[in-house]
Design a protein around this motif. Structure first.
Motif, short mmCIF file in Angstrom:
data_model
loop_
_atom_site.label_atom_id
_atom_site.label_comp_id
_atom_site.label_asym_id
_atom_site.label_seq_id
_atom_site.Cartn_x
_atom_site.Cartn_y
_atom_site.Cartn_z
N GLN A 202 40.99 37.34 41.55
CA GLN A 202 39.68 37.68 40.98
C GLN A 202 39.14 38.90 41.72
OE1 GLN A 202 37.15 34.19 41.35
NE2 GLN A 202 38.08 33.24 39.54
N ILE A 203 38.52 39.80 40.99
CA ILE A 203 37.97 40.99 41.64
C ILE A 203 36.46 41.07 41.39
CG2 ILE A 203 40.17 42.20 41.38
CD1 ILE A 203 38.93 43.94 39.26
N LYS A 204 35.78 41.67 42.35
CA LYS A 204 34.32 41.79 42.22
C LYS A 204 34.01 43.06 41.45
CE LYS A 204 30.51 40.01 44.48
NZ LYS A 204 30.26 39.88 45.92
N HIS A 205 33.39 42.90 40.32
CA HIS A 205 33.05 44.06 39.49
C HIS A 205 31.62 43.89 39.01
CE1 HIS A 205 33.72 47.44 36.83
NE2 HIS A 205 33.30 46.73 35.81
N GLN A 206 30.78 44.87 39.33
CA GLN A 206 29.36 44.83 38.98
C GLN A 206 28.75 43.47 39.34
OE1 GLN A 206 29.40 46.15 34.87
NE2 GLN A 206 29.83 48.25 35.48
N GLY A 207 29.07 43.03 40.55
CA GLY A 207 28.45 41.82 41.08
C GLY A 207 29.05 40.51 40.60
N GLU A 208 30.06 40.58 39.73
CA GLU A 208 30.65 39.35 39.21
C GLU A 208 32.12 39.24 39.57
OE1 GLU A 208 29.62 37.48 35.28
OE2 GLU A 208 29.14 39.60 34.92
N TRP A 209 32.60 38.00 39.72
CA TRP A 209 34.02 37.78 39.99
C TRP A 209 34.78 37.73 38.67
CZ3 TRP A 209 35.97 38.69 44.49
CH2 TRP A 209 35.20 38.49 45.64
N ILE A 210 35.71 38.66 38.51
CA ILE A 210 36.45 38.76 37.25
C ILE A 210 37.92 38.42 37.47
CG2 ILE A 210 37.13 40.41 35.46
CD1 ILE A 210 34.54 41.54 35.64
N PRO A 211 38.44 37.46 36.72
CA PRO A 211 39.86 37.13 36.88
C PRO A 211 40.75 38.23 36.33
CG PRO A 211 38.83 35.72 35.22
CD PRO A 211 37.76 36.64 35.71
N VAL A 212 41.85 38.47 37.02
CA VAL A 212 42.81 39.48 36.54
C VAL A 212 43.98 38.72 35.90
CG1 VAL A 212 44.36 41.38 37.19
CG2 VAL A 212 42.19 41.07 38.39
N LYS A 213 44.01 38.78 34.58
CA LYS A 213 45.06 38.05 33.86
C LYS A 213 46.34 38.86 33.97
CE LYS A 213 45.14 35.54 29.47
NZ LYS A 213 46.56 35.34 29.50
N PRO A 214 47.41 38.25 34.48
CA PRO A 214 48.65 39.03 34.66
C PRO A 214 49.18 39.56 33.33
CG PRO A 214 48.78 36.89 35.77
CD PRO A 214 47.55 36.86 34.93
N LEU A 215 49.70 40.78 33.40
CA LEU A 215 50.31 41.43 32.25
C LEU A 215 51.81 41.40 32.54
CD1 LEU A 215 48.99 43.01 29.88
CD2 LEU A 215 49.20 45.07 31.28
N HIS A 216 52.57 40.89 31.62
CA HIS A 216 53.99 40.69 31.90
C HIS A 216 54.67 41.98 32.39
CE1 HIS A 216 58.03 39.14 31.70
NE2 HIS A 216 58.37 40.22 30.99
N GLY A 217 55.32 41.90 33.53
CA GLY A 217 56.10 43.04 34.04
C GLY A 217 55.28 44.13 34.71
N ALA A 218 53.95 43.99 34.72
CA ALA A 218 53.11 45.06 35.30
C ALA A 218 52.86 44.82 36.79
CB ALA A 218 51.77 45.11 34.57
N PHE A 219 52.55 45.88 37.51
CA PHE A 219 52.03 45.76 38.87
C PHE A 219 50.51 45.83 38.80
CE2 PHE A 219 55.99 48.16 40.34
CZ PHE A 219 56.61 47.03 40.86
N VAL A 220 49.84 45.06 39.66
CA VAL A 220 48.41 45.27 39.86
C VAL A 220 48.32 46.17 41.09
CG1 VAL A 220 46.22 44.19 40.47
CG2 VAL A 220 47.77 43.03 38.90
N VAL A 221 47.61 47.28 40.95
CA VAL A 221 47.48 48.20 42.09
C VAL A 221 46.00 48.30 42.45
CG1 VAL A 221 47.80 50.59 42.89
CG2 VAL A 221 49.55 49.50 41.45
N ASN A 222 45.69 48.27 43.74
CA ASN A 222 44.30 48.49 44.13
C ASN A 222 44.17 49.52 45.24
OD1 ASN A 222 45.26 45.90 45.56
ND2 ASN A 222 43.42 46.39 46.73
N ILE A 223 43.00 50.12 45.23
CA ILE A 223 42.64 51.14 46.22
C ILE A 223 42.24 50.43 47.51
CG2 ILE A 223 40.85 52.89 46.71
CD1 ILE A 223 42.81 53.75 44.48
N GLY A 224 42.78 50.88 48.64
CA GLY A 224 42.42 50.29 49.94
C GLY A 224 41.33 51.10 50.64
N ASP A 225 40.88 50.58 51.78
CA ASP A 225 39.78 51.23 52.52
C ASP A 225 40.12 52.69 52.89
OD1 ASP A 225 38.52 48.80 52.42
OD2 ASP A 225 38.82 48.30 54.53
N ALA A 226 41.40 52.95 53.21
CA ALA A 226 41.76 54.32 53.64
C ALA A 226 41.47 55.33 52.53
CB ALA A 226 43.23 54.38 54.05
N ILE A 227 41.81 54.98 51.29
CA ILE A 227 41.53 55.92 50.18
C ILE A 227 40.02 56.03 49.94
CG2 ILE A 227 41.74 56.26 47.67
CD1 ILE A 227 44.39 56.86 48.70
N GLU A 228 39.32 54.92 50.06
CA GLU A 228 37.86 55.01 49.88
C GLU A 228 37.28 56.01 50.90
OE1 GLU A 228 35.40 51.54 49.15
OE2 GLU A 228 33.73 52.45 50.24
#
Ligand SMILES: O=C(O)CCC(=O)C(=O)O
Ligand SMILES: [Fe+2]
Length: 365
Positions: free
Chosen positions: A257-283
């Motif tokens: 689940q990710i925090k988006h606009q103050g709400e926890w949003i589930p990330v439904k897996p997409l077959h064969g996809a990677f979930v990528v997120n930005i880390g603190d270093a890039i921020e």
């Protein structure tokens, strides 16, 4: 229930020199012995308890990016990457070019490791002063709430960063699969970094230069089923401390689940996809344009879930601080800090939300 199974060997080893964590029981073993009891130490305060709802419709809004277009430096796709990194901090990547068979083998290798008997897994336990190996991280006090999770953390790339004493070499194909997978993720990550560098007004290699070579740490997460999933968390809210994270997960269970606009949003897996997120270093390098977003994992009442998070980690001696092009029209939002100092501070505390505030500058300064 009286389960005294500590997953830690007593071997002295300074390991990566990034930090250490207190001993905790294996949750997988607790559940194997008694699948109904949830010990107090795992029960969250009411305000921190999750809403278990894998069907939240907004989940489908998380941006999906086509890597084959990014690899060709397609301007429109780069704009999608810009938007996703700025507004969501998370995206799913399709057409990444990593063979489906390899993804399958990587998930199977992680599953085979957690399937080993506890005594066998304990041979690969974290040493007292290291965070590599089988165990748990971010446990700094006997009183803090614990995650419903067991993990193994391994440096996987470049090859010389591997410490094979933590690798279950008796598991057929484990080492070969991790080698192959980490090589693919290193190439994939370099390309994402090249695109982000261009979007940040720099040369293609600029972000990579903060790494010398792309360095990968892999966290294999095992979330046992939990009879009371609405009372516990699989993984506490946090943002990732490194550059980017590439997540491989089971297709059939929604746990992230990710925090988006103050709400926890589930990330439904997409077959064969990677979930990528930005880390603190890039921020920090992007001076706050790209967001390292808080996320957490929830558990499932009857199914175990496995995820494999690969963290791209900057060189210890590199510096985190806003890069020049991102300072042209904006004051610096973060102070400069050496990557290894950030990593040490990040790792030696309770996992509890965003850590980046330690380098945030006051708006008026
Ligand atoms: O299991 C997941 O979906 C999240 C894993 C994660 O955030 C991490 O390992 O840092
Ligand atoms: Fe994470």
């Amino acid at each position: 229930m009286d389960v005294k199974v500590e997953i830690r060997s007593m071997e002295a080893d300074d390991g990566l020199g990034w930090g250490s964590s207190l001993q905790v029981p294996s949750v997988q073993e607790m559940v194997r012995i008694d699948s109904q009891t949830v010990p107090e130490r795992y029960i969250r305060e009411s305000k921190d308890r999750p809403v278990i709802d894998g069907l939240c419709p907004i989940s489908s809004e998380i941006p999906v990016i086509d890597f084959s277009l990014l690899a060709n430096r397609d301007k429109e796709e780069q704009q999608k990457l810009h938007f996703a990194s700025k507004e969501w901090g998370f995206f799913q990547i399709i057409n990444h070019g990593v063979a489906e068979d390899l993804l399958h083998r990587m998930k199977a290798a992680a599953a085979a490791f957690f399937d080993l008997p506890l005594e066998e897994k304990m041979k690969y336990s974290m040493a007292e002063k290291d965070i590599q190996g089988y165990g748990q991280v971010f446990v700094v006090s006997e009183n803090q709430k614990l995650d419903w999770n067991d993990l193994s953390f391994l440096m996987t790339y470049p090859p010389e960063s591997r410490n094979l004493k933590y690798w279950p070499l008796t598991l057929l194909g484990f080492k070969e699969t991790l080698e192959e997978y980490s090589t693919e993720i290193s190439k994939f990550s370099e390309d994402i970094l090249a695109n982000l560098s261009l979007l940040m007004g720099m040369e293609e290699n600029s972000l990579k230069d903060f790494h010398k070579v792309v360095r990968l740490g892999m966290r294999m997460n095992y979330y046992p089923p939990c009879s009371k999933p609405d009372l516990v968390l699989g993984l506490s809210p946090h943002s990732d401390g490194g550059t980017i994270t590439v997540l491989l997960q089971d297709d059939d269970i929604t746990g992230l689940q990710i925090k988006h606009q103050g709400e926890w949003i589930p990330v439904k897996p997409l077959h064969g996809a990677f979930v990528v997120n930005i880390g603190d270093a890039i921020e920090i390098w992007s001076n706050g344009t790209y967001k390292s977003v808080e996320h957490r994992a929830v558990t499932h009442a009857t199914k175990a879930r496995i995820s494999v998070a690969t963290f791209v980690t900057p060189h210890d001696e590199a510096e985190m601080g806003p890069v020049q092009p991102m300072l042209l029209n904006h004051p610096a939002m973060y102070r400069r800090i050496k990557c290894v100092d950030y990593a040490r501070q990040y790792l030696n505390r309770e996992l509890n939300g965003k850590h980046i505030d330690i380098v945030k500058l006051d708006d008026k300064s």
